[in-house]
Design a protein around this motif. Structure first.
Motif, PDB file in Angstrom:
ATOM      1  N   SER A 268       9.694 107.344  25.079  1.00  0.00           N
ATOM      2  CA  SER A 268       8.126 107.559  25.073  1.00  0.00           C
ATOM      3  C   SER A 268       7.455 106.289  23.947  1.00  0.00           C
ATOM      4  CB  SER A 268       7.260 108.566  24.925  1.00  0.00           C
ATOM      5  OG  SER A 268       6.492 108.792  25.197  1.00  0.00           O
ATOM      6  N   GLU A 269       7.772 105.916  23.436  1.00  0.00           N
ATOM      7  CA  GLU A 269       7.383 105.678  22.048  1.00  0.00           C
ATOM      8  C   GLU A 269       7.207 104.169  22.522  1.00  0.00           C
ATOM      9  OE1 GLU A 269       8.378 106.476  18.304  1.00  0.00           O
ATOM     10  OE2 GLU A 269       7.900 108.386  17.955  1.00  0.00           O
ATOM     11  N   GLN A 270       8.394 103.655  22.883  1.00  0.00           N
ATOM     12  CA  GLN A 270       9.089 102.384  23.442  1.00  0.00           C
ATOM     13  C   GLN A 270       8.393 101.438  24.711  1.00  0.00           C
ATOM     14  OE1 GLN A 270      13.289 102.385  23.613  1.00  0.00           O
ATOM     15  NE2 GLN A 270      13.845 101.539  22.112  1.00  0.00           N
ATOM     16  N   GLN A 271       8.279 102.475  26.106  1.00  0.00           N
ATOM     17  CA  GLN A 271       7.994 102.285  26.882  1.00  0.00           C
ATOM     18  C   GLN A 271       5.733 102.022  26.839  1.00  0.00           C
ATOM     19  OE1 GLN A 271       7.985 106.085  29.392  1.00  0.00           O
ATOM     20  NE2 GLN A 271      10.297 105.389  30.282  1.00  0.00           N
ATOM     21  N   HIS A 272       5.242 102.923  25.629  1.00  0.00           N
ATOM     22  CA  HIS A 272       4.097 102.713  25.108  1.00  0.00           C
ATOM     23  C   HIS A 272       3.786 101.310  25.132  1.00  0.00           C
ATOM     24  CE1 HIS A 272       3.031 106.521  26.594  1.00  0.00           C
ATOM     25  NE2 HIS A 272       3.341 107.246  25.544  1.00  0.00           N
ATOM     26  N   THR A 273       5.234 100.836  23.538  1.00  0.00           N
ATOM     27  CA  THR A 273       5.132  99.616  22.634  1.00  0.00           C
ATOM     28  C   THR A 273       4.679  98.698  23.921  1.00  0.00           C
ATOM     29  OG1 THR A 273       5.726 100.863  21.182  1.00  0.00           O
ATOM     30  CG2 THR A 273       5.480  98.747  21.021  1.00  0.00           C
ATOM     31  N   GLU A 274       5.527  98.910  24.904  1.00  0.00           N
ATOM     32  CA  GLU A 274       5.643  97.712  25.137  1.00  0.00           C
ATOM     33  C   GLU A 274       4.762  97.583  26.311  1.00  0.00           C
ATOM     34  OE1 GLU A 274       9.394  98.716  27.903  1.00  0.00           O
ATOM     35  OE2 GLU A 274      10.716  98.121  26.487  1.00  0.00           O
TER      36      GLU A 274
ATOM     37  N   GLN B 157       2.079  94.123  26.696  1.00  0.00           N
ATOM     38  CA  GLN B 157       1.550  93.813  28.414  1.00  0.00           C
ATOM     39  C   GLN B 157       0.295  94.226  28.737  1.00  0.00           C
ATOM     40  OE1 GLN B 157       4.135  95.723  31.311  1.00  0.00           O
ATOM     41  NE2 GLN B 157       5.955  94.943  30.615  1.00  0.00           N
ATOM     42  N   GLY B 158      -0.334  95.194  27.838  1.00  0.00           N
ATOM     43  CA  GLY B 158      -1.286  95.032  28.165  1.00  0.00           C
ATOM     44  C   GLY B 158      -2.020  93.961  26.631  1.00  0.00           C
ATOM     45  N   SER B 159      -2.042  93.526  26.342  1.00  0.00           N
ATOM     46  CA  SER B 159      -2.808  92.600  25.360  1.00  0.00           C
ATOM     47  C   SER B 159      -2.530  90.763  25.684  1.00  0.00           C
ATOM     48  CB  SER B 159      -2.235  93.139  23.746  1.00  0.00           C
ATOM     49  OG  SER B 159      -1.307  92.863  23.845  1.00  0.00           O
TER      50      SER B 159
END
Length: 99
Positions: A83-89, A93-95
């Motif tokens: 979950s943390e990896q998905q949020h970090t990715e 991508q969003g930035s």
């Protein structure tokens, strides 16, 4: 004198009365007590055996629950890491500015 069941008391050594009636009654009482003690001892052995069996089952269930708990902890940690990896990715991508 009569015995515990109302039967006449007959000395074991024969028909002669040598004044040992009380002693013989105590011996009869002791043998009956010994039978009772043997029966109680047998029941206690059975209870002890059942308790040992329950203790073994309890130990087995405790070990199984510890394994399940450890497995669930491991699964939860892996899930949190994913979950943390998905949020970090998603944040990375969003930035990034669109091309």
């Amino acid at each position: 004198m009569s015995g515990p069941n109302g039967e006449p008391h007959v000395p074991v050594g024969g028909a002669g009365g040598n004044g040992d009636e009380e002693e013989e009654e105590e011996e009869d009482g002791d043998s009956f007590g010994e039978e009772e003690y043997a029966a109680i001892n047998s029941m206690m052995d059975q209870i002890n055996s059942c308790l040992d069996h329950l203790e073994e089952k309890n130990d087995y269930l405790h070990a199984c629950l510890k394994e399940l708990l450890e497995s669930n902890r491991q699964t939860r940690l892996e899930f949190q890491q994913q979950s943390e990896q998905q949020h970090t990715e998603a944040d990375v991508q969003g930035s990034q500015p669109p091309l």
